[in-house]
Design a protein around this motif. Structure first.
Motif, PDB file in Angstrom:
ATOM      1  N   ASP A  85       0.832  -1.168   0.031  1.00 25.41           N
ATOM      2  CA  ASP A  85      -0.060   0.032   0.265  1.00 25.41           C
ATOM      3  C   ASP A  85       0.866   1.167  -0.025  1.00 25.41           C
ATOM      4  O   ASP A  85       0.529   2.143  -0.500  1.00 25.41           O
ATOM      5  N   VAL A  86       1.943   1.291   0.883  1.00 21.52           N
ATOM      6  CA  VAL A  86       2.850   2.234   0.713  1.00 21.52           C
ATOM      7  C   VAL A  86       3.448   2.567  -0.710  1.00 21.52           C
ATOM      8  O   VAL A  86       3.511   3.892  -1.214  1.00 21.52           O
ATOM      9  N   ARG A  87       3.881   1.535  -1.281  1.00 23.75           N
ATOM     10  CA  ARG A  87       4.357   1.533  -2.610  1.00 23.75           C
ATOM     11  C   ARG A  87       3.266   2.107  -3.562  1.00 23.75           C
ATOM     12  O   ARG A  87       3.699   3.136  -4.250  1.00 23.75           O
ATOM     13  N   SER A  88       2.163   1.746  -3.481  1.00 22.17           N
ATOM     14  CA  SER A  88       1.144   2.390  -4.192  1.00 22.17           C
ATOM     15  C   SER A  88       0.822   3.894  -3.940  1.00 22.17           C
ATOM     16  O   SER A  88       0.962   4.588  -5.096  1.00 22.17           O
ATOM     17  N   VAL A  89       0.593   4.272  -2.870  1.00 19.72           N
ATOM     18  CA  VAL A  89       0.363   5.716  -2.763  1.00 19.72           C
ATOM     19  C   VAL A  89       1.393   6.577  -2.634  1.00 19.72           C
ATOM     20  O   VAL A  89       1.184   7.719  -2.877  1.00 19.72           O
ATOM     21  N   LEU A  90       2.589   6.048  -2.498  1.00 23.16           N
ATOM     22  CA  LEU A  90       3.688   7.104  -2.435  1.00 23.16           C
ATOM     23  C   LEU A  90       4.412   6.871  -3.749  1.00 23.16           C
ATOM     24  O   LEU A  90       4.928   8.055  -4.414  1.00 23.16           O
ATOM     25  N   LEU A  91       4.789   5.796  -4.148  1.00 20.98           N
ATOM     26  CA  LEU A  91       5.810   5.614  -5.336  1.00 20.98           C
ATOM     27  C   LEU A  91       5.024   5.535  -6.824  1.00 20.98           C
ATOM     28  O   LEU A  91       5.784   5.453  -7.926  1.00 20.98           O
ATOM     29  N   SER A 112       3.578   1.044   9.278  1.00 18.50           N
ATOM     30  CA  SER A 112       4.395  -0.047   9.650  1.00 18.50           C
ATOM     31  C   SER A 112       4.753  -0.757   8.588  1.00 18.50           C
ATOM     32  O   SER A 112       4.174  -1.421   8.021  1.00 18.50           O
ATOM     33  N   SER A 113       6.252  -0.461   8.026  1.00 19.55           N
ATOM     34  CA  SER A 113       6.608  -0.821   6.700  1.00 19.55           C
ATOM     35  C   SER A 113       7.930  -1.389   6.926  1.00 19.55           C
ATOM     36  O   SER A 113       8.603  -1.676   7.886  1.00 19.55           O
ATOM     37  N   HIS A 114       8.646  -1.951   5.687  1.00 15.94           N
ATOM     38  CA  HIS A 114       9.950  -2.434   5.600  1.00 15.94           C
ATOM     39  C   HIS A 114      11.024  -1.451   5.442  1.00 15.94           C
ATOM     40  O   HIS A 114      10.704  -0.358   4.788  1.00 15.94           O
ATOM     41  N   PRO A 115      12.230  -1.679   6.226  1.00 16.34           N
ATOM     42  CA  PRO A 115      13.053  -0.501   6.386  1.00 16.34           C
ATOM     43  C   PRO A 115      13.616  -0.306   4.785  1.00 16.34           C
ATOM     44  O   PRO A 115      14.141   0.823   4.283  1.00 16.34           O
TER      45      PRO A 115
END
Length: 310
Positions: A85-91, A112-115
């Motif tokens: 989801d982080v990858r989708s909304v940010l990248l 809470s995501s991957h370093p």
């Protein structure tokens, strides 16, 4: 806002700093609400717009995409569910927030995501002459509502300090190191929290089987060595069978899985995490039972199933 990487924006103030927020789940909505209540203009994006109803009613503006949020904001928070989801909304190159950042903008990911993903986001932000902080939080829905979250921040220390007026609305921020350090800290935090939940729920079940008054038991041990923030937040909820989520148990499975994945994939590390592996197996049992959307205090149900307890 400053135009060049390394040159910092003006001091944060409600009258001049525009805030964006991506993700309005249980935690995100409560945190965004505190920013809005402090007088900041707030533009939000929610994949499920109905989850943003109360924020919009309180004065927030609803955007059509993360990119739209970024184009209208100086500081953008994200609080979504999983690394993908982080990858989708940010990248995402078209709709992601980074695609529309203005030079000097600051991106704060509280998921809470991957370093490694946090470092990738930081690199992408730098390429836009912007700043990025990975700032996952701990404290559950109570901490989000009360502004008492522990915030573990990775990135440029000066940027984290500059963000203090916003972080202070949400809890206490601690700079942990360069990009990715916040996420590594949160994974370590989750290992500790998971162990506390396992111990608390197992202790309650044992006390019940021994015929003890479980309320009196929790009160008796709460001020002793067994007492913890986990017990304070979840003990009464467990007794009341209140399994509403502050964060879904499936997220705990995700976080513990990242810990084990990082250790398995790091040939330079001699760290073995038997506790994390056991805790993940137990929380995975909840998901397998169809309870992945419960709060982590629902782990008591796994103990009950194992022991044939109604």
């Amino acid at each position: 806002m400053a135009a060049n990487q390394g040159s910092y924006p003006n001091p944060i103030h409600p009258s001049r700093t525009r805030i964006g927020w991506i993700g309005t789940g249980v935690m995100g909505a409560a945190m965004a609400g505190r920013i809005l209540s402090a007088g900041y203009s707030l533009t939000i994006y929610a994949r499920t717009p109905s989850k943003a109803t109360s924020l919009v009613a309180s004065g927030a503006s609803l955007a059509s995409s993360p990119a739209s949020v970024a184009s209208l904001s100086d500081v953008i928070f994200s609080m979504v569910g999983h690394p993908h989801d982080v990858r989708s909304v940010l990248l995402d190159p078209v709709s992601g927030a980074i695609s529309s950042l203005s030079p000097g903008s600051v991106l704060i990911d509280c998921t809470s995501s991957h370093p490694a993903l946090a470092r990738e986001v930081a690199t992408a932000a730098r390429e836009k002459n912007c700043f990025s902080v990975d700032a996952p939080v701990s404290g559950g829905d109570v901490g989000a509502r009360d502004g008492t979250l522990a915030i573990m921040a990775g990135g440029d220390e000066e940027v984290v300090q500059w963000l203090s007026p916003l972080f202070d609305l949400l809890g206490k921020a601690t700079w942990m190191g360069p990009p990715g350090s916040g996420q590594s800290s949160k994974i370590a935090n989750q290992i500790a929290v998971a162990g506390s939940v396992v111990g608390t729920t197992e202790g309650i079940l044992f006390a019940r089987k021994m015929g003890l008054d479980t309320g009196a038991f929790l009160e008796a041990i709460g001020s002793g060595a067994a007492g913890s923030k986990v017990m304070e937040i979840f003990g009464e909820r467990i007794l009341k069978r209140d399994f509403a989520p502050g964060g879904f148990v499936e997220y705990m499975v995700k976080d513990l899985g990242m810990a084990l994945e990082i250790m398995d994939g790091n040939s330079d590390s001699a760290v073995v995490l038997p506790g994390a592996a056991l805790f993940r197996q137990m929380f995975t049992g909840m998901v397998a039972n169809g309870d992945g959307k419960m709060g982590i205090q629902g782990l008591i149900t796994v103990h009950e199933r194992i022991n044939g307890v109604e």
